[in-house]
Design a protein around this motif. Structure first.
Motif, PDB file in Angstrom:
ATOM      1  N   VAL A 145       4.146  -3.744   5.677  1.00 36.84           N
ATOM      2  CA  VAL A 145       3.593  -3.457   4.346  1.00 36.84           C
ATOM      3  C   VAL A 145       2.848  -4.697   3.874  1.00 36.84           C
ATOM      4  O   VAL A 145       3.420  -5.788   3.817  1.00 36.84           O
ATOM      5  N   ARG A 146       1.588  -4.529   3.544  1.00 35.84           N
ATOM      6  CA  ARG A 146       0.754  -5.640   3.087  1.00 35.84           C
ATOM      7  C   ARG A 146       0.111  -5.284   1.751  1.00 35.84           C
ATOM      8  O   ARG A 146      -0.463  -4.212   1.595  1.00 35.84           O
ATOM      9  N   TRP A 147       0.206  -6.236   0.787  1.00 33.62           N
ATOM     10  CA  TRP A 147      -0.362  -6.040  -0.543  1.00 33.62           C
ATOM     11  C   TRP A 147      -1.683  -6.798  -0.664  1.00 33.62           C
ATOM     12  O   TRP A 147      -1.870  -7.854  -0.072  1.00 33.62           O
ATOM     13  N   ARG A 148      -2.594  -6.222  -1.478  1.00 35.28           N
ATOM     14  CA  ARG A 148      -3.895  -6.835  -1.713  1.00 35.28           C
ATOM     15  C   ARG A 148      -3.937  -7.447  -3.108  1.00 35.28           C
ATOM     16  O   ARG A 148      -3.038  -7.229  -3.938  1.00 35.28           O
ATOM     17  N   ALA A 149      -5.000  -8.189  -3.357  1.00 33.17           N
ATOM     18  CA  ALA A 149      -5.134  -8.892  -4.635  1.00 33.17           C
ATOM     19  C   ALA A 149      -5.219  -7.939  -5.817  1.00 33.17           C
ATOM     20  O   ALA A 149      -4.846  -8.296  -6.943  1.00 33.17           O
ATOM     21  N   ASP A 150      -5.693  -6.700  -5.599  1.00 34.43           N
ATOM     22  CA  ASP A 150      -5.822  -5.744  -6.704  1.00 34.43           C
ATOM     23  C   ASP A 150      -4.559  -4.908  -6.895  1.00 34.43           C
ATOM     24  O   ASP A 150      -4.570  -3.887  -7.589  1.00 34.43           O
ATOM     25  N   ASP A 151      -3.443  -5.323  -6.273  1.00 39.50           N
ATOM     26  CA  ASP A 151      -2.145  -4.642  -6.367  1.00 39.50           C
ATOM     27  C   ASP A 151      -2.117  -3.296  -5.660  1.00 39.50           C
ATOM     28  O   ASP A 151      -1.211  -2.481  -5.897  1.00 39.50           O
ATOM     29  N   SER A 152      -3.071  -3.036  -4.804  1.00 42.74           N
ATOM     30  CA  SER A 152      -2.954  -1.899  -3.883  1.00 42.74           C
ATOM     31  C   SER A 152      -2.265  -2.415  -2.618  1.00 42.74           C
ATOM     32  O   SER A 152      -2.196  -3.625  -2.380  1.00 42.74           O
ATOM     33  N   HIS A 153      -1.747  -1.502  -1.812  1.00 42.32           N
ATOM     34  CA  HIS A 153      -1.094  -1.961  -0.581  1.00 42.32           C
ATOM     35  C   HIS A 153      -1.182  -0.893   0.501  1.00 42.32           C
ATOM     36  O   HIS A 153      -1.420   0.286   0.231  1.00 42.32           O
ATOM     37  N   THR A 154      -1.000  -1.352   1.737  1.00 48.20           N
ATOM     38  CA  THR A 154      -1.016  -0.473   2.900  1.00 48.20           C
ATOM     39  C   THR A 154       0.345  -0.515   3.589  1.00 48.20           C
ATOM     40  O   THR A 154       1.065  -1.513   3.520  1.00 48.20           O
ATOM     41  N   GLU A 155       0.675   0.592   4.225  1.00 52.84           N
ATOM     42  CA  GLU A 155       1.928   0.671   4.987  1.00 52.84           C
ATOM     43  C   GLU A 155       1.629   1.281   6.349  1.00 52.84           C
ATOM     44  O   GLU A 155       1.090   2.388   6.442  1.00 52.84           O
TER      45      GLU A 155
END
Length: 334
Positions: free
Chosen positions: A153-163
């Protein structure tokens, strides 16, 4: 294969009364036998004919085709998952064993080491996780199977994330993996992608989504809220640790605070050194109580949590499990 073996037995280029393991040239008899082996016509296989099935030829061909397909599938699975002499890829992992004669390190001592290692604040806390897990799937009337997965799970600077979730087992790299994708256990290739999801920006100020503190007392309250309890006993504490690490990759200061908190946990005792399922050295701490025997593995230098293993403490015949079988295991990475 039987014909080839029979030819070799008849040729017998190395008779029992001959010199064994000689490095010199073959004698005349051996040369003649090898010449026959290479050029002699192979015996024909005997053909077996089945009596005709009057009026049912199409159905018979269909049944024979299904049978042949089943044989191929069974053979393929045997090759992929290992034969009688090899541990199958579907086998449950064996419990971790403590290294013989290793010295247990008390949690208070490890907490001091972790605090010293966290002085420069590196590494820092990171939102998201990278975890390898094994979980036992059980059902009535069927043998239990272990389902290994890896989740990033990785989060981005805009508070979206991928799993990203894949089926893989680092104990057997490249070998097929069992998954319950679709609701029924089935074999897939190593690295098979089970899901790939992108989530829109989101944030919560409630644990475990909220940023964890690096003070032991505040972290205790955080974990109590995570597992929704007013009394954070050792089982709930370990549940909270797993939930926390499934959302965050702790920094040095948070790991040090967690070890200080664990040092006060009742019944969590040091047992010695282990090598975790990813080949990393660790110190093991065991708690035996309701819900199975739990082993927490910590980095011996920084106190970071490497893994958490839960094993059965009694037989469960209706599910085909025995005391000591691994119920679930998680290994966390940076």
């Amino acid at each position: 294969m039987a014909d080839e073996l029979e030819l070799l037995r008849r040729a017998n280029p190395v008779p029992a009364d001959g010199p064994h393991f000689g490095d010199g040239p073959l004698d005349h008899r051996a040369e003649r036998q090898l010449e026959r082996l290479l050029h002699e016509e192979r015996p024909r296989r005997r053909a077996r004919f089945l009596p005709p099935l009057h009026g049912r030829a199409p159905r018979a061909r269909m049944l024979w085709g299904l049978a042949a397909t089943a044989v191929v599938l069974v053979t393929a699975l045997t090759v992929l998952l290992g034969g009688p002499g090899t541990p199958p890829a579907l086998a449950a992992p064996r419990p971790l064993t403590v290294r013989a004669h290793s010295t247990p390190v008390p949690l208070t001592e490890l907490a001091a080491l972790a605090t010293a290692a966290a002085q420069d604040g590196s590494p820092s806390l990171r939102r998201g996780t990278h975890v390898q897990s094994w979980s036992l799937s059980m059902s009535d009337g069927k043998p239990p199977v272990t389902l290994p997965e890896e989740r990033v799970v990785r989060w981005r600077a805009d508070d979206s994330h991928t799993e990203l979730v894949v089926a893989t087992d680092p104990r057997r790299p490249g070998r097929p993996v069992l998954t319950d994708e679709g609701g029924d256990p089935r074999v897939v290739a190593d690295g098979h992608v089970l899901s790939r999801t992108t989530y829109p920006p989101s944030w919560s100020d409630a644990p475990p989504e909220a940023r964890p503190p690096h003070d032991a007392a505040a972290l205790r309250a955080y974990l109590a809220e995570t597992v929704r309890t007013d009394s954070l006993r050792t089982p709930e504490l370990l549940d909270g640790v797993k939930e926390l690490l499934d959302h965050w990759t702790l920094g040095a200061r948070e790991s040090a605070a967690l070890v200080r908190l664990l040092a006060d946990a009742e019944g969590l005792r040091p047992v010695g050194q282990v090598t975790d399922r990813l080949g990393r050295p660790g110190q093991a701490y065991v708690y035996g109580g309701e819900g199975g025997r739990r082993m927490l593995i910590l980095d011996p230098r920084t106190g970071a949590v490497l893994g958490l293993e839960t094993t059965f403490t009694q037989d469960e015949p209706e599910y085909g499990v025995k005391a000591g079988d691994v119920m679930e295991y998680s290994a966390w990475m940076r």
